[in-house]
Write an enzyme that holds these catalytic residues in place. Structure first.
Site, PDB file in Angstrom:
ATOM      1  N   HIS A 120     -65.792  24.547  44.172  1.00 56.30           N
ATOM      2  CA  HIS A 120     -67.126  24.728  44.748  1.00 56.30           C
ATOM      3  C   HIS A 120     -67.976  23.541  44.269  1.00 56.30           C
ATOM      4  CE1 HIS A 120     -71.144  26.556  45.115  1.00 56.30           C
ATOM      5  NE2 HIS A 120     -70.611  27.492  45.882  1.00 56.30           N
ATOM      6  N   ASP A 197     -64.223  28.268  35.999  1.00 54.98           N
ATOM      7  CA  ASP A 197     -65.232  28.823  36.894  1.00 54.98           C
ATOM      8  C   ASP A 197     -64.690  30.185  37.354  1.00 54.98           C
ATOM      9  OD1 ASP A 197     -66.735  29.628  39.027  1.00 54.98           O
ATOM     10  OD2 ASP A 197     -66.789  27.677  40.020  1.00 54.98           O
ATOM     11  N   LYS A 223     -72.511  38.181  42.142  1.00 53.14           N
ATOM     12  CA  LYS A 223     -71.217  38.337  42.820  1.00 53.14           C
ATOM     13  C   LYS A 223     -70.438  39.519  42.252  1.00 53.14           C
ATOM     14  CE  LYS A 223     -70.822  33.382  43.799  1.00 53.14           C
ATOM     15  NZ  LYS A 223     -71.052  33.265  45.239  1.00 53.14           N
TER      16      LYS A 223
HETATM   17  C1  LIG Z   1     -66.071  29.478  42.865  1.00 43.73           C
HETATM   18  C2  LIG Z   1     -67.557  29.397  42.841  1.00 43.73           C
HETATM   19  N1  LIG Z   1     -68.157  28.683  41.890  1.00 43.73           N
HETATM   20  C3  LIG Z   1     -69.475  28.594  41.808  1.00 43.73           C
HETATM   21  C4  LIG Z   1     -70.301  29.213  42.707  1.00 43.73           C
HETATM   22  C5  LIG Z   1     -71.772  29.091  42.577  1.00 43.73           C
HETATM   23  O1  LIG Z   1     -72.345  30.322  42.289  1.00 43.73           O
HETATM   24  P1  LIG Z   1     -73.916  30.483  42.230  1.00 43.73           P
HETATM   25  O2  LIG Z   1     -74.432  30.077  43.572  1.00 43.73           O
HETATM   26  O3  LIG Z   1     -74.112  31.923  41.927  1.00 43.73           O
HETATM   27  O4  LIG Z   1     -74.394  29.575  41.149  1.00 43.73           O
HETATM   28  C6  LIG Z   1     -69.727  29.969  43.726  1.00 43.73           C
HETATM   29  C7  LIG Z   1     -70.569  30.620  44.750  1.00 43.73           C
HETATM   30  O5  LIG Z   1     -70.151  30.926  45.831  1.00 43.73           O
HETATM   31  C8  LIG Z   1     -68.319  30.064  43.786  1.00 43.73           C
HETATM   32  O6  LIG Z   1     -67.727  30.782  44.743  1.00 43.73           O
END
Ligand SMILES: Cc1ncc(COP(=O)(O)O)c(C=O)c1O
Length: 409
Positions: A120, A197, A223
């Site tokens: 991400h 992550d 989430k």
């Molecule tokens: C694998 C992963 N990492 C990081 C994030 C970022 O999360 P946030 O927007 O809650 O900071 C997401 C959000 O979809 C994600 O799916």
């Protein structure tokens, strides 16, 4: 849908465009159970005050709620100490904290940072910043045709030059469950630190940070049934101790003079400014809900659903599924496209059937380019989804091309 579970999630109990809402975007954010809403309401009704600051009862009550959540999180993820749990706004902020505090101070010219091509943007852009600022090299673990990180890729890319490895445990696009234990072991064998992550894993499966032995693990409350605005950074004490603060200001200090400041002890050194106590209250209720439900049951439901969805969608002409079909290596996230139809059009058409999916690059543009697609549709499942939801998705998808004049076959 299991009526009992459905009763816990009032948001799901509504009509959209004349159809029952079928919510298939939990990888973006989950719906919230009543118990979480109640906990937040109770906090604001009876305990709201600025934590850590007041010598009066209400402030102490707020502090207690906040610190209790830290203990609940510590236990939920199997961490050793409360001081290893730092609250952040979300996964993105937690990763930026590590990048700015650890990366900018302990990564040097010529060092290598290794991430995967499936990250991400939250676990990619911060490392680009560190690499640019420090003259380090950003390297990628690429995926095989099935969307998996092969053993050889781990062996070849993580070398004596590697100082930091940061990978997602579950891909938010393909749902792939990455071999993070092997990646962490390999990182440690060359003296690098390992960051996981866990934004798409901790909400869906049992994760024990002590067993994994990762140096940092990050995730978002929203989430995993909790409200938006609260996230978690787990870090090993020794590393957190040697890292400078990320945000400077109130609450994170010990003494401040005109020209200098000493910092508060862990974890407060990293929690500058007024914290999200209402969010923490919601997060503790979310963890309680998940624990009572059972993380093994959550995982089993999602596995069953993804298995069913792969079968169902494979039967529909003109649907392209991405990623492995091996459900042992896949969480409840399914990316697909409908031939000749832009994913945004698919999502809009599905919305007219009450079906909420995500379409786009999913904050993973390098992965899209690697997969040679501009965008995909993504259906993602959680404990409140059912096979009936997938039947409705499949029926609507089978109709999609007809809407655009292609005919269904
Ligand atoms: C694998 C992963 N990492 C990081 C994030 C970022 O999360 P946030 O927007 O809650 O900071 C997401 C959000 O979809 C994600 O799916």
């Amino acid at each position: 849908m299991d009526k009992k579970i459905r009763n816990d999630f009032p948001t799901l109990d509504q009509m959209v465009n004349g159809c029952r809402l079928v919510y298939l975007d939990s990888a973006a954010t989950t719906q919230k159970p009543l118990s979480v809403m109640k906990e937040i309401e109770d906090y604001y009704r009876s305990s709201n005050a600025n934590p850590h600051r007041g010598a009066y009862s209400l402030s102490m009550q707020a502090t207690q709620i906040y610190e209790n959540t830290r203990t609940i999180i510590k236990e939920f993820i199997g961490a050793g100490k409360e001081k290893e749990i730092v609250f952040t706004k979300n996964t993105t902020e937690a990763l930026n904290l590590i990048a700015y505090s650890y990366g900018m101070n302990f990564i040097n010219k010529g060092d290598e940072i290794v991430i995967s091509i499936a990250e991400h943007h939250s676990n990619l852009v911060p490392w680009q910043q560190v690499a640019k600022a420090k003259g380090a090299v950003l390297k990628y673990l690429y995926l095989d045709e099935e969307g998996l990180i092969a053993k050889e890729e781990i062996e070849n890319k993580i070398t004596a030059k590697t100082k930091l490895v940061s990978v997602t445990q579950v891909s938010n696009v393909l749902g792939t469950i990455n071999p993070v234990k092997e990646i962490i072991e390999k990182a440690h064998s060359v003296g690098a630190i390992a960051i996981i992550d866990a934004a798409q894993s901790i909400p869906h499966q049992r994760v024990n940070v002590s067993e994994l032995d990762a140096d940092f693990i990050v995730f978002s409350g929203h989430k995993m049934l909790a409200p938006m605005g609260i996230g978690v950074l787990y870090g090993k004490e020794a590393l957190l101790e040697k890292m400078p603060p990320f945000l400077f200001g109130g609450d994170m200090i010990e003494y401040v003079t005109e020209q200098d400041t000493t910092y508060a002890e862990l974890p407060y050194k990293f929690e500058g400014g007024t914290q999200n106590v209402g969010g923490a209250a919601g997060l503790s209720a979310a963890v309680k809900y998940l624990q009572e439900f059972g993380m093994d049951k959550v995982q089993a439901i999602e596995k069953d659903l993804v298995c069913y969805a792969i079968d169902k969608l494979s039967e529909i002409p003109h649907i392209i599924l991405y990623g492995t079909k091996d459900v042992e290596k896949k969480a409840g996230v399914l990316s697909f496209n409908v031939e000749d139809v832009h994913p945004h059009d698919v999502a809009t058409i599905l919305d007219s059937y009450g079906v909420a999916i995500r379409a786009g690059h999913h904050c993973a543009e390098p992965l899209m380019r690697y997969m040679k697609v501009n965008a995909t549709c993504r259906a993602s499942f959680y404990l409140y989804n059912t096979k009936e939801d997938i039947d409705i998705l499949a029926e609507a998808l089978a109709d999609t091309r007809r809407w655009l004049g292609y005919g269904s076959k």
